[in-house]
Design an enzyme around this catalytic site. Structure first.
Site, PDB file in Angstrom:
ATOM      1  N   ASP A   1       0.885  -1.177   0.000  1.00  0.00           N
ATOM      2  CA  ASP A   1       0.000   0.000   0.000  1.00  0.00           C
ATOM      3  C   ASP A   1       0.916   1.219   0.000  1.00  0.00           C
ATOM      4  OD1 ASP A   1      -1.692   2.137   0.530  1.00  0.00           O
ATOM      5  OD2 ASP A   1      -2.219   1.475   2.545  1.00  0.00           O
TER       6      ASP A   1
ATOM      7  N   LYS B   1       2.893  10.755  -4.389  1.00  0.00           N
ATOM      8  CA  LYS B   1       1.787  10.034  -5.031  1.00  0.00           C
ATOM      9  C   LYS B   1       0.833  10.991  -5.755  1.00  0.00           C
ATOM     10  CE  LYS B   1      -1.744   6.604  -3.811  1.00  0.00           C
ATOM     11  NZ  LYS B   1      -2.268   5.791  -2.682  1.00  0.00           N
TER      12      LYS B   1
ATOM     13  N   GLU C   1      -7.720   0.567  -4.277  1.00  0.00           N
ATOM     14  CA  GLU C   1      -7.686   0.648  -2.813  1.00  0.00           C
ATOM     15  C   GLU C   1      -9.039   0.300  -2.166  1.00  0.00           C
ATOM     16  OE1 GLU C   1      -5.910   4.495  -2.122  1.00  0.00           O
ATOM     17  OE2 GLU C   1      -3.998   3.808  -2.933  1.00  0.00           O
TER      18      GLU C   1
ATOM     19  N   ASP D   1     -12.550   6.559   2.605  1.00  0.00           N
ATOM     20  CA  ASP D   1     -11.126   6.528   2.932  1.00  0.00           C
ATOM     21  C   ASP D   1     -10.655   7.948   3.219  1.00  0.00           C
ATOM     22  OD1 ASP D   1      -8.349   6.368   3.002  1.00  0.00           O
ATOM     23  OD2 ASP D   1      -8.186   5.051   1.251  1.00  0.00           O
TER      24      ASP D   1
END
Ligand code: ADP
Ligand code: MG
Length: 438
Positions: A37, A100, A203, A225
């Site tokens: 992850d 990211k 995810e 999330d």
């Protein structure tokens, strides 16, 4: 002749069956495929243990199961994770985080320059792609995928140390909204770290798998999330064994960092009031930031928390050089923390409502709510979501480890580990767009 053939056939079948059934009695083989992850603010690596069927999220030598997604460059070394974060406030220009947000992304003219102003490190535009400028004893640029590769390499080594075997294969997760290019560059980051990627999974799908939702009969799954700097809400539809993303919405400028920032602003004001100067020294800011972050985590568990930090405040007019450090301390309550952040917390519901509208669902139609991301531990956030739906979300898996847990299960599946598991199959969502509230 035909009889002989069928006998050989039976023997082969019997051997295969014995081997298959016998697996469970042999000492379990070591996992060969790891689950990764690569988060915006934190990363984790997990493995699926053949035999026990358990997922282990790998801890570092200090027992920490997540590493900060930061990489720092000094003349002597490139450091990733906690070491990088430690240097972040001291070596800010050469400490890259949030990579990211840039990986595999094409930017329009001007956008990167604007992004760059939000960061202490320098971001430049190379033909529409982001690069980071590093100046140690010489100046050079690095790509977002290079930053990713250093984090992935760190996690590969953590897994190798823990398992005592070399690892060359992995499964990795990416946000559902990532396009083909962002996925490819994430894979490239893994390749740079010496890892072959067997599967890229979304995810939210990984988080749903952490709760075993790929194995049970559910229809509509809503995944919220809320991590360090981003909010992603996805509405998944499960048909047969397949996950389909029905709608996505979020806020890519909302997360735990913003909540900490509010508390930091508040404490900075207190320092100013008490000592007549705000903290300006890098060391002071670093210590205050760490103390505030720790207090925030404590406030999730307790109604109040102490912030206690020695500050130098030196170099300022009020306390000239050579003055002994002062001790700043204050008690903060959960209620205060909630008040400081109420407007931000309320923003979490907007994308939730959007995905329901876009998915043509009423909130009663949602079968399972899955909370992911460290910031969904915050009691006020949990309450907002349970109150909205009138039912409790799934929280039994650590929210900051839900994604890596699901990716590790997928890694176990790819490694063909016993006990064999049903794989989650994702239907690609090439034409779905994410609604962003930031
Ligand atoms: P990412 O965005 O990289 O996926 P995570 O899901 O790990 O990151 O979330 C990280 C964020 O969660 C950080 O801002 C951290 O402060 C916050 N967080 C972690 N644990 C807690 C907690 N117990 N209470 C409040 N916030 C937390
Ligand atoms: Mg995450």
């Amino acid at each position: 002749m035909a009889g002989e053939m069928s006998m050989i056939g039976s023997v082969i079948l019997a051997l295969l069956l014995a081997g298959y059934l016998g697996q469970q009695y042999l000492p379990p083989p070591k996992p060969k495929v790891i689950g990764l992850d690569l988060g915006t603010t934190f990363c984790s690596v997990g493995v699926f243990h053949p035999g026990s069927g358990e997922v282990e999220v790998v801890a570092d030598a200090e027992g920490r199961k997540s590493i900060p997604s930061a990489v720092t460059f000094t003349a002597a070394a490139v450091l990733a994770g906690h070491e990088a974060l430690e240097l972040g406030d001291i070596n800010p220009h050469n400490t890259v985080y949030d990579a990211k947000r840039f990986i595999g992304k094409k930017f329009e003219a001007g956008v990167l320059e604007e992004e760059s102003s939000r960061y202490p490190f320098k971001v430049i535009n190379n033909n529409g792609s982001a690069e980071f400028v590093i100046s140690t004893n010489h100046t050079f640029t690095v790509s977002p995928e290079f930053i990713g590769s250093r984090l992935l390499l760190k996690m590969k080594k953590m897994a190798e140390r823990q398992l005592g075997v070399l690892i060359q294969k992995a499964v990795i997760s990416v946000p559902a909204e990532f396009d083909e290019r962002q996925r490819n560059y994430t894979v490239r980051a893994a390749n740079l770290a010496g890892l072959e990627i067997l599967r890229v999974i979304n995810e939210p799908t990984a988080a749903a798998m952490a709760y075993g939702l790929h194995k049970v009969d559910v229809f509509n799954v809503l995944v919220v999330d809320l991590g360090g700097g981003t909010l992603d809400v996805s509405l998944l539809n499960k048909q047969g064994g397949m996950f389909l993303t029905r709608a996505m919405a979020g806020n890519n400028k909302l997360g735990g960092q913003d909540f900490s920032q509010r508390l930091l602003q508040y404490t900075t004001q207190l320092v100013l009031k008490e000592f007549g100067v705000p903290p300006t020294l890098k060391q002071d800011i670093h210590r205050l930031r760490q103390a505030v972050e720790a207090a925030k985590l404590n406030l999730t568990l307790h109604p109040s928390a102490m912030i206690r930090v020695p500050l130098n405040l030196h170099g300022s007019s009020q306390s000239p050089e050579g003055t002994a450090p002062v001790l700043f301390q204050t008690q903060v309550t959960r209620q205060l923390f909630e008040e400081l952040n109420e407007d931000l917390f309320l923003k979490v519901l907007a994308p939730v409502k959007t995905v329901l509208v876009e998915g043509h669902l009423e909130k009663e139609d949602v079968d399972e709510i899955v909370l992911v991301g460290g910031s969904t531990r915050i009691p006020r956030i949990r309450r907002l979501i349970s109150e909205f739906f009138g039912k409790d979300p799934n929280t039994s898996v650590d929210p900051d480890l839900a994604v890596v847990t699901g990716v590790a299960i997928q890694a176990g599946i790819m490694g063909g580990s016993w006990p064999l598991q049903v794989s989650a199959i994702e239907i690609p969502n090439r034409h779905l767009r994410k609604t962003n509230f930031s």
